[in-house]
Motif scaffolding. Structure first.
Motif: not given
Length: 104
Positions: A61, A64-72
């Motif tokens: 989790e 996933k959260s880190h990857d989403q924040i990094e992409a944003k």
């Protein structure tokens, strides 16, 4: 001269009963210790398994959260860079403002 003393026979019998009871208590304690040890091993193993599963789940989790924040973050930074690059530069006005501010 063997005398038949009922009191002495009763005491001997009680001592034998006490020895038997003591032996039974020791056996029961040994068995209880063995069962407790086995239970500790079993439940420690189950705890570790559940703990490892939870850690793996939380780690997934987090990733996933880190990857989403990094992409944003990357998208917002790229958008900002693009908006800055799209703005026109008026070098003459900038230089005259600097001259006015610094040399005045």
């Amino acid at each position: 001269m063997a005398e038949n003393n009922p009191e002495l026979d009763a005491i001997k019998h009680l001592i034998e009963v006490e020895k038997t009871a003591s032996s039974l208590i020791n056996d029961a304690k040994t068995e209880a210790d063995k069962r407790l040890s086995e239970a500790h091993l079993k439940y420690n193993s189950q705890y570790k398994e559940k703990y490892d599963q939870l850690v793996a789940h939380l780690d997934d989790e987090f990733k996933k959260s880190h990857d989403q924040i990094e992409a944003k973050y990357k998208k917002e930074l790229d958008d900002y860079k693009a908006s800055i690059e799209a703005k026109s530069q008026d070098k003459k006005s900038f230089e005259s403002l600097l001259e006015k501010l610094l040399l005045a």
